[in-house]
Design a protein around this motif. Sequence first.
Motif, PDB file in Angstrom:
ATOM      1  N   MET A  48       0.827  -1.095   0.058  1.00 44.67           N
ATOM      2  CA  MET A  48      -0.036  -0.212  -0.017  1.00 44.67           C
ATOM      3  C   MET A  48       0.797   1.143  -0.026  1.00 44.67           C
ATOM      4  O   MET A  48       0.601   2.473  -0.807  1.00 44.67           O
ATOM      5  N   GLU A  49       1.772   1.407   0.852  1.00 47.49           N
ATOM      6  CA  GLU A  49       2.776   2.273   0.911  1.00 47.49           C
ATOM      7  C   GLU A  49       3.677   2.717  -0.547  1.00 47.49           C
ATOM      8  O   GLU A  49       3.461   3.794  -0.976  1.00 47.49           O
ATOM      9  N   GLY A  50       3.946   1.545  -1.021  1.00 46.71           N
ATOM     10  CA  GLY A  50       4.772   1.665  -2.382  1.00 46.71           C
ATOM     11  C   GLY A  50       3.790   2.166  -3.319  1.00 46.71           C
ATOM     12  O   GLY A  50       4.303   2.976  -4.395  1.00 46.71           O
ATOM     13  N   LEU A  51       2.572   1.645  -3.390  1.00 46.03           N
ATOM     14  CA  LEU A  51       1.617   1.971  -4.548  1.00 46.03           C
ATOM     15  C   LEU A  51       1.276   3.375  -4.190  1.00 46.03           C
ATOM     16  O   LEU A  51       1.043   4.178  -5.376  1.00 46.03           O
ATOM     17  N   LYS A  52       1.088   3.848  -3.188  1.00 44.51           N
ATOM     18  CA  LYS A  52       0.452   5.416  -2.732  1.00 44.51           C
ATOM     19  C   LYS A  52       1.649   6.159  -3.406  1.00 44.51           C
ATOM     20  O   LYS A  52       1.134   7.361  -3.948  1.00 44.51           O
ATOM     21  N   ALA A  53       2.828   5.915  -3.409  1.00 48.28           N
ATOM     22  CA  ALA A  53       3.779   6.577  -3.877  1.00 48.28           C
ATOM     23  C   ALA A  53       3.961   6.586  -5.348  1.00 48.28           C
ATOM     24  O   ALA A  53       4.461   7.644  -6.066  1.00 48.28           O
ATOM     25  N   LEU A  54       3.487   5.336  -6.060  1.00 46.14           N
ATOM     26  CA  LEU A  54       3.770   5.166  -7.317  1.00 46.14           C
ATOM     27  C   LEU A  54       2.569   5.861  -8.204  1.00 46.14           C
ATOM     28  O   LEU A  54       2.691   6.356  -9.140  1.00 46.14           O
ATOM     29  N   ASP A  55       1.447   5.224  -7.537  1.00 44.75           N
ATOM     30  CA  ASP A  55       0.227   5.686  -8.574  1.00 44.75           C
ATOM     31  C   ASP A  55      -1.045   5.597  -7.714  1.00 44.75           C
ATOM     32  O   ASP A  55      -1.484   4.488  -7.296  1.00 44.75           O
ATOM     33  N   ASP A  56      -1.817   6.536  -7.767  1.00 44.20           N
ATOM     34  CA  ASP A  56      -3.013   6.961  -6.820  1.00 44.20           C
ATOM     35  C   ASP A  56      -4.004   5.689  -7.176  1.00 44.20           C
ATOM     36  O   ASP A  56      -4.949   5.239  -6.383  1.00 44.20           O
ATOM     37  N   VAL A  57      -4.326   5.493  -8.505  1.00 46.90           N
ATOM     38  CA  VAL A  57      -5.404   4.539  -9.153  1.00 46.90           C
ATOM     39  C   VAL A  57      -5.065   3.295  -8.532  1.00 46.90           C
ATOM     40  O   VAL A  57      -5.997   2.519  -7.857  1.00 46.90           O
ATOM     41  N   ALA A  58      -3.684   2.829  -8.736  1.00 46.63           N
ATOM     42  CA  ALA A  58      -3.344   1.344  -8.422  1.00 46.63           C
ATOM     43  C   ALA A  58      -3.466   1.337  -6.746  1.00 46.63           C
ATOM     44  O   ALA A  58      -3.816   0.167  -6.254  1.00 46.63           O
ATOM     45  N   TYR A  59      -3.237   2.227  -6.156  1.00 42.19           N
ATOM     46  CA  TYR A  59      -3.068   2.423  -4.576  1.00 42.19           C
ATOM     47  C   TYR A  59      -4.614   2.005  -4.194  1.00 42.19           C
ATOM     48  O   TYR A  59      -4.904   1.150  -3.463  1.00 42.19           O
ATOM     49  N   VAL A  60      -5.738   2.774  -4.912  1.00 40.72           N
ATOM     50  CA  VAL A  60      -7.023   2.469  -4.383  1.00 40.72           C
ATOM     51  C   VAL A  60      -7.753   1.079  -5.104  1.00 40.72           C
ATOM     52  O   VAL A  60      -8.343   0.395  -4.440  1.00 40.72           O
ATOM     53  N   ARG A  61      -7.240   0.643  -6.014  1.00 42.41           N
ATOM     54  CA  ARG A  61      -7.483  -0.612  -6.694  1.00 42.41           C
ATOM     55  C   ARG A  61      -6.930  -1.688  -5.440  1.00 42.41           C
ATOM     56  O   ARG A  61      -7.851  -2.552  -5.296  1.00 42.41           O
ATOM     57  N   PHE A  62      -5.759  -1.793  -5.270  1.00 40.90           N
ATOM     58  CA  PHE A  62      -5.209  -2.574  -4.062  1.00 40.90           C
ATOM     59  C   PHE A  62      -5.872  -2.478  -2.958  1.00 40.90           C
ATOM     60  O   PHE A  62      -6.338  -3.453  -2.252  1.00 40.90           O
ATOM     61  N   ALA A  63      -6.328  -1.323  -2.567  1.00 36.02           N
ATOM     62  CA  ALA A  63      -6.712  -1.026  -1.123  1.00 36.02           C
ATOM     63  C   ALA A  63      -8.298  -1.622  -0.864  1.00 36.02           C
ATOM     64  O   ALA A  63      -8.592  -2.517  -0.308  1.00 36.02           O
ATOM     65  N   SER A  64      -8.992  -1.523  -2.389  1.00 35.18           N
ATOM     66  CA  SER A  64     -10.067  -2.051  -2.378  1.00 35.18           C
ATOM     67  C   SER A  64     -10.488  -3.611  -2.178  1.00 35.18           C
ATOM     68  O   SER A  64     -11.270  -4.159  -1.588  1.00 35.18           O
ATOM     69  N   VAL A  65      -9.283  -4.318  -2.550  1.00 32.67           N
ATOM     70  CA  VAL A  65      -9.235  -5.742  -2.234  1.00 32.67           C
ATOM     71  C   VAL A  65      -8.482  -6.178  -1.102  1.00 32.67           C
ATOM     72  O   VAL A  65      -9.131  -6.859  -0.297  1.00 32.67           O
ATOM     73  N   TYR A  66      -7.532  -5.404  -0.695  1.00 33.31           N
ATOM     74  CA  TYR A  66      -6.640  -5.826   0.665  1.00 33.31           C
ATOM     75  C   TYR A  66      -7.579  -5.348   1.882  1.00 33.31           C
ATOM     76  O   TYR A  66      -7.642  -6.034   2.686  1.00 33.31           O
TER      77      TYR A  66
END
Length: 165
Positions: A113-131
């Motif tokens: 989550m930390e890495g994706l937040k720094a990399l891409d907001d959309v991917a962060y939200v996608r991953f968060a929705s499953v995680y």
Amino acid sequence: MRCPYCGSLDTQVKDSRPTDDSAAIRRRRVCPDCGGRFTTFERVQLRELTVVKRSGRRTVFDRDKLQTSIEVALRKRAVAPERIERMVNGIVRQLESSGEGEITSSAIGELVMEGLKALDDVAYVRFASVYKNFREARDFEAILDQLSSDEEAGEAVPPPPRTDG
């Protein structure tokens, strides 16, 4: 190395070179039995890691599974593969250097989550929705509100705790 095409154990290395970030050795191999060609990667493994799932089940840490889950979150996003590789390498390095032989799946999820937040907001939200097991639209609203307030404040705030127990 076993040939992925015919199963022969007698494959030969034709070319070896470091990857772009020098974190692995890329080897081109050929099978003398079937003529099949394939690539393998050799990486440093500091320690054998065991992942402890929420159910209590234990499995061997799988770097490829980590990379696949990150790539799924980043699917159809304009993020260079090198950046993904650096993120995966960074997470694995953190896990291996933690000094722990066992790591919880939630700790891995938080690092992703930390890495994706720094990399891409959309991917962060996608991953968060499953995680975080989103069940309603307001779950998305909450994380989007948090992203907006973090960007306005110009700081990284850890993601909210999981609500699924």
